[in-house]
Design an enzyme around this catalytic site. Structure first.
Site, PDB file in Angstrom:
ATOM      1  CB  CYS B  51      -2.832 -32.669  25.545  1.00 56.38           C
ATOM      2  SG  CYS B  51      -4.258 -31.634  25.911  1.00 56.38           S
ATOM      3  CB  CYS B  54      -5.473 -35.294  27.639  1.00 52.66           C
ATOM      4  SG  CYS B  54      -5.731 -35.156  25.852  1.00 52.66           S
ATOM      5  CG  HIS B 113      -5.990 -34.011  22.150  1.00 53.35           C
ATOM      6  ND1 HIS B 113      -5.506 -33.061  23.030  1.00 53.35           N
ATOM      7  CD2 HIS B 113      -5.262 -33.848  21.013  1.00 53.35           C
ATOM      8  CE1 HIS B 113      -4.539 -32.367  22.455  1.00 53.35           C
ATOM      9  NE2 HIS B 113      -4.359 -32.821  21.230  1.00 53.35           N
ATOM     10  CG  ASN B 153      -9.121 -17.019  22.401  1.00 54.07           C
ATOM     11  OD1 ASN B 153      -9.937 -16.219  21.953  1.00 54.07           O
ATOM     12  ND2 ASN B 153      -8.363 -16.748  23.450  1.00 54.07           N
ATOM     13  CB  SER B 161      -1.083 -22.285  23.269  1.00 52.64           C
ATOM     14  OG  SER B 161      -1.796 -22.211  24.479  1.00 52.64           O
ATOM     15  CG  HIS B 164      -8.147 -31.102  25.004  1.00 45.77           C
ATOM     16  ND1 HIS B 164      -7.777 -32.397  25.265  1.00 45.77           N
ATOM     17  CD2 HIS B 164      -9.406 -30.966  25.502  1.00 45.77           C
ATOM     18  CE1 HIS B 164      -8.753 -33.019  25.897  1.00 45.77           C
ATOM     19  NE2 HIS B 164      -9.760 -32.166  26.054  1.00 45.77           N
ATOM     20  CG  HIS B 166      -9.314 -25.165  25.816  1.00 50.73           C
ATOM     21  ND1 HIS B 166      -8.546 -25.469  24.708  1.00 50.73           N
ATOM     22  CD2 HIS B 166      -8.794 -24.008  26.309  1.00 50.73           C
ATOM     23  CE1 HIS B 166      -7.599 -24.555  24.549  1.00 50.73           C
ATOM     24  NE2 HIS B 166      -7.734 -23.646  25.498  1.00 50.73           N
ATOM     25  CD  GLN B 168      -8.578 -18.806  28.160  1.00 51.17           C
ATOM     26  OE1 GLN B 168      -8.253 -18.201  29.173  1.00 51.17           O
ATOM     27  NE2 GLN B 168      -7.908 -18.704  27.030  1.00 51.17           N
TER      28      GLN B 168
HETATM   29  O1  G1P Z   1      -4.821 -17.771  28.180  1.00 47.53           O
HETATM   30  P1  G1P Z   1      -4.357 -18.214  26.823  1.00 47.53           P
HETATM   31  O2  G1P Z   1      -5.319 -19.108  26.120  1.00 47.53           O
HETATM   32  O3  G1P Z   1      -2.988 -18.794  26.875  1.00 47.53           O
HETATM   33  O4  G1P Z   1      -4.220 -16.870  25.987  1.00 47.53           O
HETATM   34  C1  G1P Z   1      -5.004 -16.474  24.897  1.00 47.53           C
HETATM   35  O5  G1P Z   1      -6.246 -15.918  25.319  1.00 47.53           O
HETATM   36  C2  G1P Z   1      -6.177 -14.749  26.133  1.00 47.53           C
HETATM   37  C3  G1P Z   1      -7.584 -14.239  26.370  1.00 47.53           C
HETATM   38  O6  G1P Z   1      -8.253 -13.892  25.187  1.00 47.53           O
HETATM   39  C4  G1P Z   1      -5.309 -13.661  25.492  1.00 47.53           C
HETATM   40  O7  G1P Z   1      -5.100 -12.632  26.421  1.00 47.53           O
HETATM   41  C5  G1P Z   1      -3.955 -14.215  25.048  1.00 47.53           C
HETATM   42  O8  G1P Z   1      -3.253 -13.209  24.345  1.00 47.53           O
HETATM   43  C6  G1P Z   1      -4.184 -15.443  24.150  1.00 47.53           C
HETATM   44  O9  G1P Z   1      -2.960 -15.972  23.735  1.00 47.53           O
END
Ligand code: G1P
Ligand code: G1P
Lengths: 347, 347
Positions: B51, B54, B113, B153, B161, B164, B166, B168
């Site tokens: 990961c 981590c 994690h 997300n 993806s 873990h 997290h 943004q």
């Molecule tokens: O940056 P990440 O986590 O790889 O990407 C994810 O969040 C982003 C922000 O919402 C989006 O634009 C991407 O399509 C999504 O896969």
């Protein structure tokens, strides 16, 4: 053209909705370890006894489909909108709601379960165009129907639960948000210039020839400058028509041809039956005049890098606004270079 | 309250964005034969050597994460926005674009994690709240950063993806579309009433008590009347704060508690680690005053009927406007009745 702008993060303005979109062209090389979709390339049987859209089969509602040989439309058994909803309004402090009337239909494009638009003959797609025209006119003429939304959800990833080639039509009493946004911008431009915003835009795109995918006598398919989805495209009639009802026989043929060509490009891109939602934006059917409007058909396909990796419109996109990684020009370049023949067909 | 309206197809008005949403309550019994998602309920290991989030692991950029024990933020290795983008504008006929500057960060909520917000201790969620406050203040104070979007997300179906825990933060020079829409409506209400639109709305919701999910001293979690996603929810501070920087120690604790309670409800609903995108909407950091704004945190979860069946926002939704099947009241009722304890925890 302004390469420094195009190669760096920038925002582009959508002239039809008045909204901006964030473009991050340097981000295309991001590795992807997330969710992947099923690759869907096998062609199914031309008749499926368990399909509720195949000719002669019985639907969950108990109704039996006729043995249709041409496009076939029927009222959706699970309509989101109903024609007899009683009038009602709520205006209680900060809560505001109103009853909505409508009619939802399903349109089977072909009796053949195994087909999709790119695999259909142009003549048969033309029959679908004629069906759309008929439904637009018929639904639009009903009481309380002021807008008719024609669309197709193609592929499981676009929420389509049945591969039988079909689209939907949801018609309703109020004018939907997306149409209102576009109306505003068509109108403002018209008032200032007495010309169609989209006709002028088309003229500029044809001169630049950077985002044009394919064109014929009456239609042009291009990636709009402000595209949101990776391979989003738009089909625009050269003639300034407000709605599909104005298409003559020749234009119907041209429209069918360009739909076929664009959807073949899509399938060839990742050698898969390309998922998308498509829709036609045209004038309301409330009897008012909208000389400023220019009808068009848009395709919003979710795939980004392969048959299995899609673009997620999530966190940032939901809370701030749309974001894309490849530019419209990169997308157009890739699509334009694909062979004209469908990848599953022999030479 | 107006059951005839609520049981039939209707539109509801979003007082924050000025947009309508179509509700089709009779449609909940529609059978689903389409795409299903993976059920995701196994808890992973607390450390995963592969990961990139981590502690102590090396990321694709070559950088090594510190052995962090508290929430840890770093600049996104694949930032959609960059701080040094050269200024540039394009205004060529109907093409309009401009360069955009920004900074994108990743915030690891915990070194463990295997955790998610609902499984974290309230005290540890409070540390995440403090980290958001710090980042909002720090990023917001940088040159060219006029808006800071904090979001998460969660789950593969939401484009995440890496499991873990997290979130943004994307911060940028222009004010995003969604913020502009809300600003407009906050401002109009303020000018007319000299009160916060959301404070008045909260008051009305508390009196009605039909959509309240959980509340504590400083915060209320509810399903907004105009919710789009099936179990969409909103956390509103009782105090009229413009941004999270204004939260005192006690409010931070309250905020952490209500985030935990709401996300436990979510996990318990379908006994799965519930996917969603969440985000905080608050005032721009451009130094201007926005007395009308009332910050809030929203959750947009895609699941509709089970851990594997989600709502697709496709054709109609993309071309016309959002549509939902269960009403906000049905959703609130279901969530409210769930046990308070996380379904994976022993009594
Ligand atoms: O940056 P990440 O986590 O790889 O990407 C994810 O969040 C982003 C922000 O919402 C989006 O634009 C991407 O399509 C999504 O896969
Ligand atoms: O009516 P269908 O095809 O079952 O449903 C599909 O299209 C509708 C209209 O875009 C969406 O509301 C649904 O979420 C989607 O699954």
């Amino acid at each position: 053209m302004s390469n420094e702008l195009n190669n760096n993060p920038h925002r582009r303005y959508n002239i039809l909705t008045g909204e901006w979109i964030l473009v991050s062209p340097h981000r295309t090389k991001r590795p992807w370890q997330g969710k992947t979709e099923k690759h869907n390339s096998e062609k199914g049987p031309d008749y499926d006894p368990s399909c509720y859209l195949c000719p002669g089969n019985t639907r969950t509602s108990g109704e039996t489909n006729p043995d249709y040989t041409e496009p076939f439309a029927f009222t959706n058994d699970f309509s989101a909108l109903l024609p007899d909803t009683p009038e009602k309004k709520l205006n209680d402090g900060l809560l505001k709601a109103e009853a909505e009337k409508g009619i939802c239909k399903v349109v089977c494009f072909s009796p053949d379960h195994s087909l999709t638009l790119p695999l259909m003959k142009t003549g048969d797609i033309k029959k679908v165009v004629k069906m759309w025209k008929r439904e637009y006119a018929d639904l639009g003429s009903r009481e309380n129907i002021n807008y008719v939304q024609i669309f197709e959800n193609k592929g499981a990833v676009m929420g389509c639960s049945n591969p039988h080639p079909h689209g939907q039509i949801w018609s309703q009493s109020s004018i939907p948000t997306e149409i209102q946004k576009k109306s505003k911008h068509f109108k403002e431009y018209w008032q200032e210039n007495k010309r169609s915003l989209l006709a002028d835009y088309l003229k500029q795109e044809l001169e630049l020839d950077e985002r044009i995918l394919v064109q014929n006598e009456h239609f042009v398919a291009l990636i709009p400058y402000w595209a949101v989805w990776p391979y989003e495209a738009m089909i625009i009639p050269r003639e300034h028509h407000q709605h599909i009802g104005q298409l003559n026989e020749e234009e119907e043929q041209s429209f069918a041809e360009i739909i076929k060509k664009l959807t073949i490009m899509y399938d060839n891109l990742f050698e898969t039956s390309f998922p998308y939602s498509s829709g036609i934006h045209q004038i309301p059917t409330n009897g008012k005049e909208y000389p400023e409007w220019h009808f068009h058909m848009s395709f919003y396909p979710p795939l980004l890098r392969s048959a299995t990796v899609k673009k997620f419109m999530v966190g940032y996109e939901m809370f701030a606004g749309p974001q894309r990684d490849i530019t419209a020009e990169m997308a157009a370049n890739t699509l334009k270079q694909l062979p004209e023949k469908h990848y599953t067909k022999e030479v």
